[in-house]
Design an enzyme around this catalytic site. Structure first.
Site, mmCIF file in Angstrom:
data_model
loop_
_atom_site.group_PDB
_atom_site.id
_atom_site.type_symbol
_atom_site.label_atom_id
_atom_site.label_comp_id
_atom_site.label_asym_id
_atom_site.label_seq_id
_atom_site.Cartn_x
_atom_site.Cartn_y
_atom_site.Cartn_z
ATOM 1 C CG PHE A 161 -2.192 -0.793 0.946
ATOM 2 C CD1 PHE A 161 -3.284 -0.197 0.318
ATOM 3 C CD2 PHE A 161 -2.277 -2.126 1.283
ATOM 4 C CE1 PHE A 161 -4.427 -0.921 0.039
ATOM 5 C CE2 PHE A 161 -3.413 -2.865 1.012
ATOM 6 C CZ PHE A 161 -4.499 -2.264 0.389
ATOM 7 C CG HIS A 213 9.872 -8.436 4.058
ATOM 8 N ND1 HIS A 213 10.180 -8.685 2.746
ATOM 9 C CD2 HIS A 213 8.952 -7.448 4.047
ATOM 10 C CE1 HIS A 213 9.470 -7.870 1.968
ATOM 11 N NE2 HIS A 213 8.712 -7.106 2.732
ATOM 12 C CE LYS A 245 6.577 -10.765 3.463
ATOM 13 N NZ LYS A 245 5.161 -10.475 3.647
HETATM 14 N N1 LIG Z 1 0.039 -4.856 1.627
HETATM 15 C C1 LIG Z 1 0.896 -4.201 2.408
HETATM 16 O O1 LIG Z 1 1.207 -3.019 2.174
HETATM 17 C C2 LIG Z 1 1.462 -4.895 3.623
HETATM 18 C C3 LIG Z 1 2.364 -4.237 4.470
HETATM 19 C C4 LIG Z 1 2.795 -4.919 5.621
HETATM 20 C C5 LIG Z 1 2.322 -6.189 5.894
HETATM 21 N N2 LIG Z 1 1.467 -6.795 5.029
HETATM 22 C C6 LIG Z 1 0.868 -8.108 5.284
HETATM 23 O O2 LIG Z 1 -0.199 -7.922 6.208
HETATM 24 C C7 LIG Z 1 -0.379 -9.111 7.004
HETATM 25 C C8 LIG Z 1 -0.344 -8.740 8.490
HETATM 26 O O3 LIG Z 1 0.910 -8.159 8.798
HETATM 27 P P1 LIG Z 1 1.263 -7.698 10.305
HETATM 28 O O4 LIG Z 1 2.681 -7.263 10.215
HETATM 29 O O5 LIG Z 1 0.245 -6.768 10.843
HETATM 30 O O6 LIG Z 1 1.165 -9.118 11.067
HETATM 31 P P2 LIG Z 1 0.919 -9.382 12.628
HETATM 32 O O7 LIG Z 1 1.298 -10.800 12.846
HETATM 33 O O8 LIG Z 1 1.568 -8.315 13.442
HETATM 34 O O9 LIG Z 1 -0.679 -9.235 12.800
HETATM 35 C C9 LIG Z 1 -1.621 -10.169 12.317
HETATM 36 C C10 LIG Z 1 -2.927 -9.966 13.080
HETATM 37 O O10 LIG Z 1 -3.932 -10.824 12.534
HETATM 38 C C11 LIG Z 1 -4.650 -11.401 13.605
HETATM 39 N N3 LIG Z 1 -5.339 -12.609 13.181
HETATM 40 C C12 LIG Z 1 -4.842 -13.849 13.001
HETATM 41 N N4 LIG Z 1 -5.840 -14.687 12.610
HETATM 42 C C13 LIG Z 1 -6.965 -13.930 12.525
HETATM 43 C C14 LIG Z 1 -8.309 -14.208 12.146
HETATM 44 N N5 LIG Z 1 -8.719 -15.431 11.784
HETATM 45 N N6 LIG Z 1 -9.196 -13.181 12.151
HETATM 46 C C15 LIG Z 1 -8.829 -11.935 12.502
HETATM 47 N N7 LIG Z 1 -7.567 -11.627 12.878
HETATM 48 C C16 LIG Z 1 -6.645 -12.611 12.884
HETATM 49 C C17 LIG Z 1 -3.598 -11.628 14.685
HETATM 50 O O11 LIG Z 1 -4.186 -11.800 15.961
HETATM 51 C C18 LIG Z 1 -2.829 -10.292 14.577
HETATM 52 O O12 LIG Z 1 -3.526 -9.292 15.299
HETATM 53 C C19 LIG Z 1 0.730 -10.066 6.550
HETATM 54 O O13 LIG Z 1 0.196 -10.935 5.566
HETATM 55 C C20 LIG Z 1 1.770 -9.132 5.929
HETATM 56 O O14 LIG Z 1 2.575 -9.769 4.958
HETATM 57 C C21 LIG Z 1 1.039 -6.166 3.907
#
Ligand SMILES: NC(=O)c1ccc[n+]([C@@H]2O[C@H](COP(=O)([O-])OP(=O)(O)OC[C@H]3O[C@@H](n4cnc5c(N)ncnc54)[C@H](O)[C@@H]3O)[C@@H](O)[C@H]2O)c1
Length: 238
Positions: A103, A135, A139
């Protein structure tokens, strides 16, 4: 705007901070400990849902939002095997889905630069193209969603590369993506063109998660009350 956060980890928290600073209200926060609160009644209190959970949970979460008529912005990576199903559901339900592997505005500009560099390099087959993504160690997926987007852009331009691989390969038609996991690293992506004479590299380095979070809030503002399937390209008008 009323926002539901599906996933309240590193990204969910960063998004909350930016959304609140822009005057939006967080009406629902779901993480792995309160998934039973993710109900039709609760999610429909929000104008949009922002989903950042992970590869195993994203598709189910996105499907629920679409079925219950709430526009969904998803940044979860590693779930794209299900993307066509999500698209179909969104079309059937006349819903709204905005997905981006990254994003950050800078990365989306970097995507455009990557396509242009690949088009320029296409005729010069003495240059071998390869990629590296770095990363943090938490991750779950490799290569990163952003690296896959970059690789697909390169494959669309450079005919001598046939597929990307996430391992060492001696096959010259393979586009190698090296994945490194080091703490703390919000995300670095490098595309390298190497010849026996010289090398050309383009690199994007994220310094904080704020870039992803502010892009996700911008995307939510864009998707509010819209119908269709969108990407950050639509949000940024690129
Ligand atoms: N598109 C982007 O710009 C971008 C940027 C950073 C991270 N990401 C992706 O976003 C995702 C999350 O990253 P993060 O760093 O916040 O991870 P994180 O591990 O810090 O957070 C994940 C969250 O999801 C929750 N979760 C797990 N299972 C769930 C469920 N069934 N329902 C609802 N919540 C649930 C966990 O409790 C936690 O709060 C990853 O896939 C990462 O690769 C994308």
């Amino acid at each position: 705007m009323k926002i539901a956060l599906i996933g309240y980890g590193k990204m969910g928290k960063a998004i909350e901070e930016i959304a609140v600073s822009k005057g939006h209200e967080i009406v629902l926060k779901i993480d792995a400990n309160n998934t039973s609160d993710f109900s039709k009644e609760n999610i429909q209190k929000a104008n949009v849902a922002i989903e950042f959970t992970g590869p195993d949970t994203a598709f189910e979460n996105i499907s629920k939002c679409i079925q219950w008529g709430v526009p969904v912005i998803s940044g979860s990576t590693g779930w794209l095997d299900h993307f066509e199903k999500a698209k179909k559901l969104c079309e059937e339900k006349k819903g709204c889905l905005l997905y981006a592997s990254n994003f950050s505005i800078g990365v989306n500009l970097f995507f455009e630069i990557n396509k242009q560099v690949a088009a320029l390099m296409e005729p010069y087959d003495n240059y071998n193209v390869s990629m590296t993504e770095i990363h943090h160690t938490e991750k779950k997926d490799a290569p990163s969603g952003t690296a896959i987007s970059l690789a697909e852009q390169i494959l669309a331009q450079i005919g001598r590369k046939k597929k990307w691989v996430n391992e060492i390969s001696s096959e010259t038609s393979d586009l190698i993506i090296r994945s490194e996991r080091i703490d703390p690293a919000p995300g670095t992506h490098t595309v390298s063109y190497d010849s026996p004479i010289d090398s050309i590299e383009i690199t994007h380095t994220a310094h904080t998660r704020k870039g992803f979070a502010s892009g996700a809030v911008l995307a939510a503002e864009f998707a509010n009350q819209k119908m269709g399937i969108f990407t950050m390209k639509d949000v940024l008008g690129l």
